[in-house]
Motif scaffolding. Structure first.
Motif, PDB file in Angstrom:
ATOM      1  N   UNK A 180      42.004 -31.605 -16.151  1.00  0.00           N
ATOM      2  CA  UNK A 180      40.949 -30.689 -15.699  1.00  0.00           C
ATOM      3  C   UNK A 180      40.604 -29.747 -16.854  1.00  0.00           C
ATOM      4  N   UNK A 181      39.390 -29.210 -16.832  1.00  0.00           N
ATOM      5  CA  UNK A 181      39.044 -28.107 -17.744  1.00  0.00           C
ATOM      6  C   UNK A 181      38.652 -26.921 -16.883  1.00  0.00           C
ATOM      7  N   UNK A 182      39.208 -25.760 -17.212  1.00  0.00           N
ATOM      8  CA  UNK A 182      39.028 -24.571 -16.378  1.00  0.00           C
ATOM      9  C   UNK A 182      38.004 -23.603 -16.956  1.00  0.00           C
ATOM     10  N   UNK A 183      37.157 -23.092 -16.053  1.00  0.00           N
ATOM     11  CA  UNK A 183      36.215 -22.015 -16.365  1.00  0.00           C
ATOM     12  C   UNK A 183      36.497 -20.876 -15.401  1.00  0.00           C
ATOM     13  N   UNK A 184      36.558 -19.659 -15.899  1.00  0.00           N
ATOM     14  CA  UNK A 184      36.884 -18.533 -15.030  1.00  0.00           C
ATOM     15  C   UNK A 184      35.693 -17.638 -14.752  1.00  0.00           C
ATOM     16  N   UNK A 185      35.670 -17.111 -13.523  1.00  0.00           N
ATOM     17  CA  UNK A 185      34.697 -16.073 -13.177  1.00  0.00           C
ATOM     18  C   UNK A 185      35.525 -14.801 -12.975  1.00  0.00           C
ATOM     19  N   UNK A 186      35.400 -13.848 -13.888  1.00  0.00           N
ATOM     20  CA  UNK A 186      36.297 -12.685 -13.848  1.00  0.00           C
ATOM     21  C   UNK A 186      35.932 -11.720 -12.732  1.00  0.00           C
ATOM     22  N   UNK A 187      36.871 -10.836 -12.405  1.00  0.00           N
ATOM     23  CA  UNK A 187      36.602  -9.807 -11.408  1.00  0.00           C
ATOM     24  C   UNK A 187      35.684  -8.734 -11.956  1.00  0.00           C
ATOM     25  N   UNK A 188      35.841  -8.432 -13.251  1.00  0.00           N
ATOM     26  CA  UNK A 188      35.036  -7.394 -13.895  1.00  0.00           C
ATOM     27  C   UNK A 188      34.558  -7.884 -15.248  1.00  0.00           C
ATOM     28  N   UNK A 189      33.375  -7.471 -15.609  1.00  0.00           N
ATOM     29  CA  UNK A 189      32.848  -7.835 -16.928  1.00  0.00           C
ATOM     30  C   UNK A 189      32.663  -6.568 -17.756  1.00  0.00           C
ATOM     31  N   UNK A 190      32.789  -6.704 -19.067  1.00  0.00           N
ATOM     32  CA  UNK A 190      32.597  -5.570 -19.970  1.00  0.00           C
ATOM     33  C   UNK A 190      32.099  -6.134 -21.303  1.00  0.00           C
ATOM     34  N   UNK A 191      31.751  -5.262 -22.248  1.00  0.00           N
ATOM     35  CA  UNK A 191      31.120  -5.761 -23.487  1.00  0.00           C
ATOM     36  C   UNK A 191      31.984  -6.734 -24.284  1.00  0.00           C
ATOM     37  N   UNK A 192      33.317  -6.621 -24.191  1.00  0.00           N
ATOM     38  CA  UNK A 192      34.184  -7.508 -24.970  1.00  0.00           C
ATOM     39  C   UNK A 192      34.776  -8.633 -24.114  1.00  0.00           C
ATOM     40  N   UNK A 193      34.687  -8.514 -22.808  1.00  0.00           N
ATOM     41  CA  UNK A 193      35.233  -9.542 -21.926  1.00  0.00           C
ATOM     42  C   UNK A 193      36.753  -9.499 -21.878  1.00  0.00           C
ATOM     43  N   UNK A 194      37.294  -8.339 -21.496  1.00  0.00           N
ATOM     44  CA  UNK A 194      38.747  -8.130 -21.606  1.00  0.00           C
ATOM     45  C   UNK A 194      39.568  -9.049 -20.692  1.00  0.00           C
ATOM     46  N   UNK A 195      39.002  -9.438 -19.542  1.00  0.00           N
ATOM     47  CA  UNK A 195      39.807 -10.291 -18.645  1.00  0.00           C
ATOM     48  C   UNK A 195      40.097 -11.658 -19.272  1.00  0.00           C
ATOM     49  N   UNK A 196      39.304 -12.010 -20.259  1.00  0.00           N
ATOM     50  CA  UNK A 196      39.422 -13.306 -20.928  1.00  0.00           C
ATOM     51  C   UNK A 196      40.826 -13.529 -21.495  1.00  0.00           C
ATOM     52  N   UNK A 197      41.469 -12.440 -21.919  1.00  0.00           N
ATOM     53  CA  UNK A 197      42.822 -12.612 -22.472  1.00  0.00           C
ATOM     54  C   UNK A 197      43.833 -11.709 -21.772  1.00  0.00           C
ATOM     55  N   UNK A 198      43.535 -11.370 -20.516  1.00  0.00           N
ATOM     56  CA  UNK A 198      44.470 -10.570 -19.720  1.00  0.00           C
ATOM     57  C   UNK A 198      45.527 -11.482 -19.103  1.00  0.00           C
ATOM     58  N   UNK A 199      46.744 -11.000 -19.057  1.00  0.00           N
ATOM     59  CA  UNK A 199      47.832 -11.831 -18.549  1.00  0.00           C
ATOM     60  C   UNK A 199      47.610 -12.212 -17.078  1.00  0.00           C
ATOM     61  N   UNK A 200      46.946 -11.338 -16.316  1.00  0.00           N
ATOM     62  CA  UNK A 200      46.685 -11.668 -14.916  1.00  0.00           C
ATOM     63  C   UNK A 200      45.225 -12.101 -14.710  1.00  0.00           C
ATOM     64  N   UNK A 201      44.565 -12.534 -15.778  1.00  0.00           N
ATOM     65  CA  UNK A 201      43.181 -13.025 -15.682  1.00  0.00           C
ATOM     66  C   UNK A 201      43.112 -14.248 -14.774  1.00  0.00           C
ATOM     67  N   UNK A 202      41.929 -14.556 -14.318  1.00  0.00           N
ATOM     68  CA  UNK A 202      41.795 -15.625 -13.329  1.00  0.00           C
ATOM     69  C   UNK A 202      42.183 -16.998 -13.903  1.00  0.00           C
ATOM     70  N   UNK A 203      41.782 -17.264 -15.121  1.00  0.00           N
ATOM     71  CA  UNK A 203      42.149 -18.563 -15.716  1.00  0.00           C
ATOM     72  C   UNK A 203      43.660 -18.618 -15.978  1.00  0.00           C
TER      73      UNK A 203
END
Ligand code: PBG
Length: 348
Positions: A88-111
């Motif tokens: 599978x290849x995963x794409x995430x829809x984060x809970x919050x968005x910001x200019x740098x996209x911090x959830x992208x590398x958060x340990x509890x991020x959706x992906x």
């Protein structure tokens, strides 16, 4: 009638036919024996959209595809795996968005959550992750934007321009974060110059020297991504992606992009989209036959088949399998496709 056609006379005037290609099409058995390209569930990488919360949210422009909670993503991955789809290849829809996209590398991020859950439940499934910023940034662009007055700003570049090098640092962090959660392969899709080298360096620096990179090496600025942007909620809030994705008219440039990614350490290459770019798949495959090649059968290609089939205008199963066979015949060893589960069933 026959007499008017004078059939007997026509036949005697023909040269005797030594070679008749039709001989090898006379029965299903012979046709199967001489088939050159055969699609298999093993060829597919199945894209999944994961988001916070519970249940499934169907995507209107992509019938049969939904945004999935982590639990639902595991269920969908299990379904695919049991049909012989290895990945599978995963794409995430984060809970919050910001200019740098911090959830992208958060340990509890959706992906990050989805990787752990899938690897826990189906350890042998190969989990690929898309590495880009566009789903995570509030502006929807694939990188850090030039903002006059801010510390990273390049005063000689236009406001809103996607800054290449600052984006590379983030991509490296995202890839490491995915690898730490158990991702088997990372797939950078942002078309930043140097993205493969940056990710290779970041991974190796953290002990992930065995994590392969599947590079979206040749990605066009295509209108076929429309439905995906609904699904991943990653449409740019202004402008387009033409300053980094390729112009649809170019193929020599595809060779240049692929060569750079190979030099930087890409383990596999991808061409995207697939349907309108079969010649590009063939050209890149011929130039780099030693690397596994993937093609992305993108959202718009999927939606066109679904829409025509829903109208009763085409036979969905046959047109889908014919389309995917064409991509494999053009040189794709792997196909990322939303049709994966249906196609695997039809192939059984
Ligand atoms: C970027 C990304 C996109 C797709 C895959 N990765 C969207 C874009 O570049 O705008 C499109 C896939 C599809 O249309 O199915 N993270």
């Amino acid at each position: 009638m026959l007499k008017e056609l004078n059939l007997q006379e026509t036949i005697t005037h023909h040269q005797p036919l030594i070679t008749r290609p039709r001989r090898l099409r006379t029965s299903p058995g012979i046709r199967a024996m001489v088939r050159e390209t055969e699609l298999n569930a093993r060829d597919f990488i199945y894209p999944l959209f994961v988001r916070h919360g519970i249940g499934r949210t169907e995507i209107r422009s992509m019938p049969g595809v939904a945004q999935l909670s982590v639990d639902e993503a595991v269920r969908e991955a299990e379904k695919a795996f049991s049909l012989g789809i290895p990945s599978v290849i995963l794409f995430g829809i984060p809970g919050r968005k910001d200019p740098l996209g911090l959830e992208n590398f958060a340990d509890d991020g959706i992906v990050q959550q989805a990787i752990r859950a899938i690897k826990r439940n189906i350890p042998d499934m190969v989990v690929v992750t898309d590495v880009c910023l566009c789903e995570y940034t509030d502006h929807g662009h694939c990188g850090v934007l030039n903002r006059r007055g801010e510390p990273l700003a390049r005063p000689y570049m236009p406001d809103g321009y996607v800054l290449n090098d600052p984006t590379l640092d983030i991509l490296g962090q995202v890839a490491v974060s995915h690898a730490e959660c158990g991702a088997d392969i990372v797939a950078p899709s942002g078309m930043m110059d140097g993205m493969v080298a940056a990710i290779r360096g970041a991974l190796d620096g953290r002990g992930f020297e065995n994590t392969p990179i599947l590079s979206y090496a040749v990605k066009y600025a295509s209108s076929f991504y429309g439905p995906f942007r609904d699904a991943a909620e990653g449409a740019p809030k202004f402008g387009d992606r033409k300053s980094h994705q390729m112009d649809p008219g170019n193929v020599r440039e595809a060779l240049r992009e692929a060569a750079l990614d190979v030099e930087e350490g890409a383990d596999m290459l991808m061409v995207k989209p697939a349907l309108a770019y079969l010649d590009v798949i063939r050209t890149v495959k011929d130039a780099f036959p030693e690397l596994p090649m993937a093609a992305y059968n993108v959202s718009g290609e999927y939606s066109m088949i679904k829409a025509a089939a829903a109208n009763g205008w085409i036979d969905e199963a046959r047109v889908t399998l014919e389309t995917l066979t064409g991509m494999k015949r053009a040189g794709a060893d792997l196909i990322l496709t939303y049709h994966a589960v249906d196609a695997a069933k039809w192939l059984k």
